[in-house]
Scaffold this motif. Sequence first.
Motif, short mmCIF file in Angstrom:
data_model
loop_
_atom_site.label_atom_id
_atom_site.label_comp_id
_atom_site.label_asym_id
_atom_site.label_seq_id
_atom_site.Cartn_x
_atom_site.Cartn_y
_atom_site.Cartn_z
N SER A 179 1.15 3.65 9.07
CA SER A 179 0.70 2.28 8.91
C SER A 179 -0.39 2.24 7.85
O SER A 179 -1.35 3.01 7.91
CB SER A 179 0.17 1.74 10.25
N ASP A 208 4.39 -2.53 12.07
CA ASP A 208 3.63 -1.82 13.09
C ASP A 208 3.44 -2.80 14.25
O ASP A 208 2.58 -3.68 14.22
CB ASP A 208 2.29 -1.40 12.48
N GLY A 211 0.37 4.19 13.53
CA GLY A 211 0.35 2.81 13.97
C GLY A 211 -0.31 2.66 15.33
O GLY A 211 -0.97 3.58 15.84
N HIS A 270 -1.46 -5.13 9.83
CA HIS A 270 -1.11 -3.74 9.53
C HIS A 270 0.18 -3.75 8.71
O HIS A 270 1.09 -4.52 9.02
CB HIS A 270 -0.84 -2.93 10.81
N GLY A 298 3.01 -1.71 8.54
CA GLY A 298 3.76 -0.59 9.12
C GLY A 298 4.96 -0.25 8.27
O GLY A 298 5.48 -1.09 7.52
#
Length: 624
Positions: free
Chosen positions: A344, A392, A500, A583, A585
């Motif tokens: 992430s 994420d 993550g 985030h 991811g």
Amino acid sequence: MMQTNTIRAGLFLAAAFFAAPSAALELKETPGIDPTLPPVAERLPSEPLIVDLEAKGRKTGIPGGSIDTLIGRAKDVRLINVWGYARLVGYNEKLELVPDILESFDVEDGRIFTLHTRKGHKWSDGHPFGAEDIRYYFEDIVSNESLTPSGLPPFLMVNGKGPKFEVLDETTVRFTWDEPNPLFLPELAKSRPPFIYRPAHYLKNFHEKYGDPDYIAKQAEKVKARSWAPLHNKKDDMYNAKNVNMPSLQPWVRTRDDSDLRFVLERNPYYHRVDTAGQQLPYLDEVIMTVADGKLIPAKAQAGESNLQARNLNFSDITVLKKGEKQNGYITALWSNTKGSEISILPNLTVKDPVWRELLRDTRFRHALSLGIDRNLINRVLFFGLGTPGNDTVLAASPLYKAEYTTKWAEFDPDRANALLDEIGLTERNGEGTRLMPDGRPLEIIVETSGEAQVQDDALELVTEMWKQIGVKMFPKPSQRDNMRERAISGELLMSVWWGFENGIPTSEMPPEDYVPVHGDRTEWYAWGDYHETGGEGGEKPDWPPAERLVELYKAWLVSRTPEERAGIWEEILEIHADETIHIGLVSGVRQPVVIKGLENVPMEGIYGWDPGAHFGIHRMDEF
């Protein structure tokens, strides 16, 4: 209205795991057990936890044998108290909270918790376990300023107030708060729980209120402790497995202190679980944990030197491990990693630089960075296509999962990414094709890595080439975990890469603390988290509407009364993350290799994570 019925219903849902107590159960003595011990009927609680292995698709085992496993450092011996996963309440494989050490629990109005221990339950040294051990923890440890100067831990506090604590009888205690405390039960089920019980009969010897002053003084001198309190804290070791004299309720107990390279954990003869054939668990007599160089553990596992190994093994080891299966007599199971993403990228939303701060908080910018990543390519190159490209967020195994959480703003669309960057006003470029920031600086992003995972560095190399297509230049910068944290604290960190969300399989009953800015150890919003943790004395008050709303939702969860209310809160939190791409991811559902040699009842398909999961714990290692 009491919620006891809801909880009792939860116990019936777990019937696939536990059999009803039966007076007709014929107990069998464990072969080879110390003949000086009392017979099994006297060692077990009057109502032991009876495990129906057939209902779980497992075999009734034959007692005896050992598990050899490898650890990368001596202090990892503490994992025996994680993997054993004996908890007052714990998660079963359906992620339901069910009684384990406790015989039962009742919850009224989300704020009154009555805990019932098992009559006749004993510590590993044969002394009774019950209400007094919970009382000792609450009244003599966490309520004692000398032992716990910081006061009651957060999970015991609701709006700044602790609970009323009562001992109702020898096996029953009650915690009562003025308002709901949904943190309480999930905290007890963690891989590293607070252990709200202590062996009072053992620790009282070192407590000024109960112990002999001369004895305490002599013991303190032995370990160079200044007074009774640091001595007591040294002896009080429920998690680290350093004190071999500390009684335990776990399936295996450390009783020898003869080596710091090879640890032998022996069966607890007073363990509270039995199978339907009347055999006391755990099946295996010993767990032997041998320290090895972490870099050599994959090769040692391939050579057949471990009966059960996941620690220090990574996805990149799978090919080599598969090759050694036939020759060395093991199999490699591939469990599902429970992290929200294997990799992430985390923009620091509280970065000090005002130009970067404005840019990183612009939702269009984060969307553009996400749309500029070909996750399918990363999945094919790094994970043989076995992972799930996407954000994420929560995984399909979570009851809170929605497909859109994974896919929103996560497709590869460089044209749309470029259009968003143009819309922001980042239209000018330098001679290398790199966009220019509003103040004329080239749009060059330094992404710091901890150097702990080669796969993160490999992923950043691929993302670097992808972001060039949208006029963004990335410079991966090797660092160290502590340095990254310090730079986040100072506001110098611009962006980092990490695993993550630790818990990618939450239920509504698990606190959403990883998904909201309430902890100061998060590099994506250190200042906001620090503000929350310090009660406004440090950090910065959130001044970004999505962050403000996340904190509001977290506070609402903390006073929620029903699972339905908590599920609604979780849903909005996850929607904010999907909408905002907080985030970035890359790929989730990456497989964790688990080497299994000569053991049965180890699932070929399982989940592997810290909380919830406790690595092997949720799959009940005492049944292997």
